[in-house]
Design an enzyme around this catalytic site. Sequence first.
Site, PDB file in Angstrom:
ATOM      1  N   LYS B  53       0.834  -1.204   0.000  1.00 41.17           N
ATOM      2  CA  LYS B  53       0.000   0.000   0.000  1.00 41.17           C
ATOM      3  C   LYS B  53       0.868   1.253   0.000  1.00 41.17           C
ATOM      4  CE  LYS B  53      -3.790  -2.458   2.223  1.00 41.17           C
ATOM      5  NZ  LYS B  53      -4.449  -2.819   3.511  1.00 41.17           N
ATOM      6  N   GLN B  97      -4.126  -0.868   9.550  1.00 40.51           N
ATOM      7  CA  GLN B  97      -4.099  -2.252   9.063  1.00 40.51           C
ATOM      8  C   GLN B  97      -4.693  -3.189  10.116  1.00 40.51           C
ATOM      9  OE1 GLN B  97      -3.064  -3.267   5.921  1.00 40.51           O
ATOM     10  NE2 GLN B  97      -3.789  -5.306   6.497  1.00 40.51           N
ATOM     11  N   ASP B 120     -10.792   3.331   3.951  1.00 40.17           N
ATOM     12  CA  ASP B 120     -11.199   1.921   3.918  1.00 40.17           C
ATOM     13  C   ASP B 120     -12.731   1.793   3.931  1.00 40.17           C
ATOM     14  OD1 ASP B 120      -9.295   0.001   3.547  1.00 40.17           O
ATOM     15  OD2 ASP B 120      -8.826  -0.286   5.664  1.00 40.17           O
TER      16      ASP B 120
END
Lengths: 300, 300
Positions: B53, B97, B120
Amino acid sequence: MVEVIDGKQVAASVIETVKSANAALEAAKGVRTGLAVIIVGDDPASHTYVSSKSRMAKECGFKSVQHTLPVETSQEELAALVAALNADPSIHGILVQLPLPRHLDSEAIIQSILPEKDVDGLSVVNAGKLATGDLKTGLVSCTPAGAMVFVRRTHGDDLSGLNATVIGRSNLFGKPMAQLLLNANATVTIAHSRTKDLAGICRNADILVAAVGRPEMVKADWVKPGATVIDVGINRIAAPERGEGKTRLVGDVAFAEVSPVAAVITPVPGGVGPMTIAMLMANTVIAAHRSAGLTPPVFQ
Amino acid sequence: MVEVIDGKQVAASVIETVKSANAALEAAKGVRTGLAVIIVGDDPASHTYVSSKSRMAKECGFKSVQHTLPVETSQEELAALVAALNADPSIHGILVQLPLPRHLDSEAIIQSILPEKDVDGLSVVNAGKLATGDLKTGLVSCTPAGAMVFVRRTHGDDLSGLNATVIGRSNLFGKPMAQLLLNANATVTIAHSRTKDLAGICRNADILVAAVGRPEMVKADWVKPGATVIDVGINRIAAPERGEGKTRLVGDVAFAEVSPVAAVITPVPGGVGPMTIAMLMANTVIAAHRSAGLTPPVFQ
């Protein structure tokens, strides 16, 4: 023989549960459930709705507060009132009667209500909680919550293996209804004005919920034999048979022809209609329980 | 002849759009898109994801910041970092994460990210915006957003008259995917482990999306001839034909037998997989545009 659900009777039993929950809360914590209703302007229909809500809140034993503001109320004044009610620990539910006069930004006002006091279930946070299955801390819009009481009374809490179809995809009803059915393990189809072969899709439904605002659209051959049919439409149509200029209310379902096919059906009027105000009281007493750190009652 | 969607190629074209949008934003407003990625602990798989990422963010021309915290980080320390990134105007997207080490409350951390930086799409506010059709201010979870790019490339923006079935009802994929399809005017069915006659329900779908995590569950006779089949499953199964102890990845769809029936299909690997990280970059550049008061790019 079809069972015609008596919405008034179910609503009355919800109200009984609300009353005893409110009384138990007061006995346990010395807290009386508080509902504040705000109305702006002179719309007669809105005043009628607000009066019945305030009256019902009193009947439930709530602290019932009605704020009647003049039509020229500014956005800032209304926002300040909502902020004061948000901060008032004796108020557990805040309802702003819609529509607001045109010069006011309804969306901003609705979203400014604390989610935990948003007993109409209109805030984006409550929509998100419902969408992610968090019914433990969220508040659900009153009409779908009421329709789900009918579904639970007929099919129980677990709809595993049942196909449910919702016609209509409004934010106020169709979408939250679909989410509630999904959360109860139904296989859910959301149909709407852009759906092809609507009749065929409806015929697959064990639970068919119509919320489109089209008088008597759902015909007998749209309905699976033995289905549960919930009619959320309220449409006023001409009724010349009652005399010149007379009207009557019908739902989205052609009641007379669908009744012999369905196992369970809700009438219009007298079906889902009376549940909306009952579930508003239910949401308010739920909010009061949560605020007091108690487990809220369940409405079956 | 079935069309096999090349997810890597579509993802690459999304990344091209992100790069030019980022460059245009910098030229117009002097603002560089900023993505902050937080990782706590030593899980090797998580470190691999986070590295790709961060690398992709750099490749897009973003300001890419990685915060690597030790496994013993406290809830307060992590919350303080999120709060600092929320307040940092040079950061437009914040990604924590998952999974976090067990002693940390992930949900509280995720919900503390400002919704407009929640790239997200996990916050309850973004779930509520999607559920109520507000795609103009909300951010959508990356995998369903990526699957929708495939749908749009095949069917265009308007899915009126098409039946779409999503198998799986997770908050991360199934529910948001269903809402995106509904928002694009499809007639949407959400099926899941409690569904009866899953094969029959799938056979009615013009667009079939499988996200259940069951290797090759969707068989040829579950698929309507000419359907678009999107496979979101990634399952590792034994592959003795490759040698002892060897494994391979398969989707939720039995690719070999379904391919001759479908018109369009995504492979596993190389289908939806590469889209997730691409849509994370897309969400971040969208967030940066909104923060600068500019209309964000559209990802087709």
